[in-house]
Design a protein around this motif. Structure first.
Motif, short mmCIF file in Angstrom:
data_model
loop_
_atom_site.label_atom_id
_atom_site.label_comp_id
_atom_site.label_asym_id
_atom_site.label_seq_id
_atom_site.Cartn_x
_atom_site.Cartn_y
_atom_site.Cartn_z
N GLU A 261 0.83 -1.21 0.00
CA GLU A 261 0.00 0.00 0.00
C GLU A 261 0.86 1.25 0.00
OE1 GLU A 261 -2.89 0.06 3.06
OE2 GLU A 261 -3.40 -2.05 2.86
N PHE A 262 2.00 1.18 0.68
CA PHE A 262 2.84 2.36 0.81
C PHE A 262 3.79 2.54 -0.37
CE2 PHE A 262 2.25 1.13 5.44
CZ PHE A 262 1.15 1.96 5.59
N ARG A 263 3.90 1.50 -1.19
CA ARG A 263 4.74 1.60 -2.38
C ARG A 263 3.85 1.34 -3.60
NH1 ARG A 263 7.84 -1.85 1.19
NH2 ARG A 263 9.43 -0.60 2.25
N GLN A 264 3.35 2.41 -4.14
CA GLN A 264 2.43 2.33 -5.26
C GLN A 264 3.18 2.36 -6.58
OE1 GLN A 264 -0.98 2.09 -5.39
NE2 GLN A 264 -1.06 1.80 -3.17
N PRO A 265 2.86 1.44 -7.51
CA PRO A 265 3.50 1.47 -8.83
C PRO A 265 2.92 2.62 -9.66
CG PRO A 265 1.80 -0.20 -8.79
CD PRO A 265 1.89 0.34 -7.38
N ALA A 266 3.54 2.86 -10.79
CA ALA A 266 2.98 3.85 -11.72
C ALA A 266 1.58 3.41 -12.15
CB ALA A 266 3.90 4.00 -12.93
N ARG A 267 0.69 4.37 -12.26
CA ARG A 267 -0.69 4.07 -12.62
C ARG A 267 -1.21 5.12 -13.61
NH1 ARG A 267 -2.05 5.71 -7.35
NH2 ARG A 267 0.14 6.29 -7.46
N VAL A 268 -2.30 4.78 -14.26
CA VAL A 268 -3.00 5.75 -15.12
C VAL A 268 -4.47 5.77 -14.73
CG1 VAL A 268 -1.41 5.46 -17.06
CG2 VAL A 268 -3.47 4.03 -16.93
N LEU A 269 -5.09 6.92 -14.91
CA LEU A 269 -6.54 7.03 -14.79
C LEU A 269 -7.11 6.95 -16.20
CD1 LEU A 269 -6.87 9.98 -12.22
CD2 LEU A 269 -7.13 7.54 -11.78
N ALA A 270 -7.94 5.95 -16.44
CA ALA A 270 -8.33 5.69 -17.83
C ALA A 270 -9.80 5.28 -17.94
CB ALA A 270 -7.45 4.62 -18.45
N GLU A 271 -10.32 5.47 -19.15
CA GLU A 271 -11.66 4.99 -19.52
C GLU A 271 -11.50 4.06 -20.72
OE1 GLU A 271 -13.67 9.29 -18.39
OE2 GLU A 271 -12.61 8.93 -20.27
N ARG A 272 -12.39 3.08 -20.84
CA ARG A 272 -12.27 2.08 -21.91
C ARG A 272 -13.59 1.99 -22.67
NH1 ARG A 272 -11.73 -3.85 -19.84
NH2 ARG A 272 -13.99 -3.59 -19.63
N LEU A 273 -13.48 2.02 -23.99
CA LEU A 273 -14.65 1.85 -24.85
C LEU A 273 -14.36 0.71 -25.81
CD1 LEU A 273 -17.45 2.93 -25.61
CD2 LEU A 273 -16.34 4.41 -27.30
N ASN A 274 -15.16 -0.36 -25.71
CA ASN A 274 -14.96 -1.53 -26.57
C ASN A 274 -15.73 -1.41 -27.87
OD1 ASN A 274 -14.47 -2.73 -23.64
ND2 ASN A 274 -13.47 -4.08 -25.12
N PHE A 275 -15.24 -2.10 -28.89
CA PHE A 275 -15.87 -2.10 -30.22
C PHE A 275 -16.07 -3.54 -30.67
CE2 PHE A 275 -13.74 1.90 -29.69
CZ PHE A 275 -14.60 2.83 -30.26
N ARG A 276 -16.95 -3.71 -31.65
CA ARG A 276 -17.29 -5.08 -32.06
C ARG A 276 -16.18 -5.75 -32.85
NH1 ARG A 276 -20.68 -1.88 -35.37
NH2 ARG A 276 -20.17 -2.00 -37.60
N ASP A 277 -15.33 -4.95 -33.53
CA ASP A 277 -14.23 -5.55 -34.29
C ASP A 277 -13.11 -4.52 -34.43
OD1 ASP A 277 -14.91 -3.83 -36.53
OD2 ASP A 277 -16.50 -5.25 -37.01
#
Length: 621
Positions: A261-277
């Motif tokens: 908990e005290f050693r956090q790795p690099a992270r991103v705040l992200a949103e994901r949108l999936n597509f059919r192909d």
């Protein structure tokens, strides 16, 4: 013995959060229904267990208490049919889970793990996931990890089904525009204050006869509440925490236990949108790069909200290697992908890049110390429970209990208005309100891990003090009542004169004009009720209304202003209305779908099992 003051608040303490989680999961006295009783209903092959039903009932009780401020008993819930509503929700949920399983809808282990890690109830001191706390919370809630994780997976599958069923719901333009136009209307008004100075003779002083008459006619106004005189003994972890010694080695060991908990790795705040192909995903990326569309528009075109596609914080270890490579290749926020996922090709929008962090021991030492001390104090109280019970069973008085144990003796003149620290606990209030004279003190638990026992020494019934003792209060009440009535009568008379054609000045009033009053707007000094009346009146109408004991109002509606469809505020309001209506329609559609699925699959409810669970819950109260 002097009563200790309970004002010291702990910092962020893991076990307190986990205790709230245990409550939310219904982990107190729910899991032991005995015998062969295991389920209360079934939908297809999916069972609703006695634990599921009991937890849902208790969860509904807590939700209603948070909304209303009042604790409803199970009997009261039954009167209002709320217990049946709980069963209906459980049946609908089970039907949708069964349908999702039949259709092969599911999510991978990574998604389940991410949801659990992002659940704040399983957070440690530094806010990250606490593996030990997770296991502890589930065990105390009567759950194992496999069962809880299956519930998380089922919930995710239901969400996928909901998006598939109701993701394309649209709101008719005319409907939302009509509501927006109504909400965005404004009013122009002129108002004046009628004060005590405007009354003939100003403020009046009551005669002795008027005071006596007012006292005789309004005795309920001056009645004192029932007072329950109570002696109690109690102890909480806070009382003992300061006296608990914690070795520095134990603090360091706990810090190392929580190192993740005290050693956090690099992270991103992200949103994901999936597509059919893949082709559709690449076409969307090309359109974004060309400025023809943007990520928000793509989400909205799919009938989704940003909440639906939000992924929260993502570390490289949380996702597949291909996804991690795409996300962490970005040097600044932007679009990553298309990248293959379990749900098909997806575009990720990275909104922030968070560097790896490390929290030194000195920054969290006090929090760890508080956690360990409180934990030790809680264990000490638990260990003393049986001894205290034995003392009470042996006939020891509360005074003797306080002398022989860590418990603290106190007294309280208890009523609904009591503000002593112990009166802030629901458990104490419940017992104090129902204990009878002669009842033997019993050891009870407090929500923070403390204990208490109490004795009713006597009851002072509600009573109205003699006039001589409260004369000043009666005179003030008479004056406030009389002045308010005179101001209201004066405002009514002045409003009638103005509506008949006089100006505010001719009526002797100093007026103020306010323009553009919104339906949910505020005008300083004017009540929301009077403004609400303003929106129900026709232009030119003059209203009179009381303000408080020292003023009343005369208000004229000068103009009704239609909404400007081109104004930015109107456009924002229209968007908010469409979002709300789309959510409501989606919910209604999904509920109807759930009912149809349930009817198609078939369901059974074991009323005897339901009554058995309810009986045990009633017995627990």
């Amino acid at each position: 013995m002097a009563e200790k003051k309970k004002t010291k608040a702990s910092n962020v303490i893991v076990w307190a959060v986990l205790g709230l989680l245990i409550l939310a999961l219904g982990g107190f006295g729910v899991g032991q229904f005995g015998g062969s009783l295991s389920s209360v209903a079934s939908v297809g092959d999916r069972e609703i267990t006695v634990q599921d039903y009991a937890t849902a009932i208790q969860g509904e009780q807590r939700r209603l208490q948070q909304q209303t401020g009042q604790a409803l008993t199970l009997q009261q819930m039954q009167v209002f049919g709320l217990d049946r509503a709980v069963m209906e929700r459980l049946l609908a949920t089970a039907a949708l889970e069964e349908e999702a399983e039949t259709m092969g809808l599911s999510v991978g282990d990574a998604e389940v793990a991410e949801r659990i890690r992002n659940n704040p109830a399983f957070g440690g001191i530094a806010g990250g996931f606490d593996r030990e706390g997770y296991t502890f919370a589930l065990r105390n809630a009567g759950l194992n990890e496999a069962r809880f994780e299956r519930q998380v997976r089922d919930e995710a599958a239901r969400e996928l089904l909901q998006v598939a069923v109701a993701g394309g719901v649209q709101v008719p333009d005319t409907y939302s525009a009509t509501i927006a136009s109504w909400l965005a209307e404004t009013r122009d008004a002129t108002f004046a204050i009628v004060s005590v100075a405007d009354l003939d003779g100003g403020a009046l002083a009551p005669s002795p006869e008027e005071v006596q008459a007012f006292y005789d006619a309004n005795q309920a106004l001056f009645q004192t509440p029932e007072i329950r005189n109570i002696t109690y003994a109690w102890i909480t972890p806070t009382d003992l925490a300061d006296a608990v010694e914690v070795d520095e080695d134990r603090i360091l060991a706990r810090y190392e236990e929580l190192a993740s908990e005290f050693r956090q790795p690099a992270r991103v705040l992200a949103e994901r949108l999936n597509f059919r192909d893949q082709a559709t995903a690449e076409a969307a990326l090309t359109s974004i790069a060309a400025g023809e569309t943007d990520f928000d528009t793509l989400v909205e075109d799919r009938g989704l909200t940003l909440d639906d596609v939000d992924q929260g914080e993502i570390a490289a270890a949380d996702v597949d290697e291909a996804v991690a490579s795409a996300l962490f290749a970005l040097e600044e926020p932007g679009i990553a992908g298309p990248v293959a996922t379990d749900l098909g090709p997806a575009l990720y929008r990275v909104n922030a890049i968070l560097d790896a962090t490390e929290t030194p021991l000195e920054d969290v030492r006090d929090d760890i110390l508080a956690e360990l001390a409180r934990d030790a104090a809680t264990r000490r109280i638990d260990a003393a429970r049986d001894d205290i019970d034995d003392l009470l069973a042996g006939g020891a008085t509360l005074e003797e209990i306080a002398a022989e144990t860590d418990m603290i003796l106190g007294t309280i003149a208890f009523s609904d208005q009591s503000e002593q620290p112990i009166a802030g606990y629901d458990a104490f209030r419940a017992v104090a309100a129902t204990v009878a004279e002669g009842d033997f003190p019993e050891l009870e638990s407090l929500s923070d891990g403390g204990l208490f026992a109490l004795r009713l020494d006597g009851i002072d019934p509600p009573a109205t003090p003699p006039l001589a003792r409260i004369r000043a209060a009666v005179e003030q009440a008479w004056q406030e009542d009389t002045t308010a009535r005179r101001l209201s009568e004066a405002a009514d008379a002045l409003a009638a004169r103005i509506e008949a054609g006089e100006t505010f000045a001719e009526a002797g009033l100093t007026a103020e004009t306010v323009t553009g009053i919104a339906r949910d707007g505020r005008v300083e000094g004017i009540s929301a009720d009077l403004l609400s009346r303003l929106f129900e009146a026709e232009a030119g109408r003059v209203l009179a209304a009381p303000g408080n004991a020292n003023r009343a109002y005369v208000l004229r509606l000068d103009a009704v202003n239609a909404a400007d469809p081109e104004a930015p505020d109107t456009a924002e309001l229209l968007t908010a209305i469409e979002t709300q209506l789309r959510g409501d329609l989606t919910s209604d559609l999904f509920d109807a779908y759930g009912q149809a699925v349930r009817a198609d699959i078939g369901f059974e409810v074991d009323q005897q099992a339901v009554q058995a669970v309810q009986s045990q819950l009633l017995g627990g109260h």
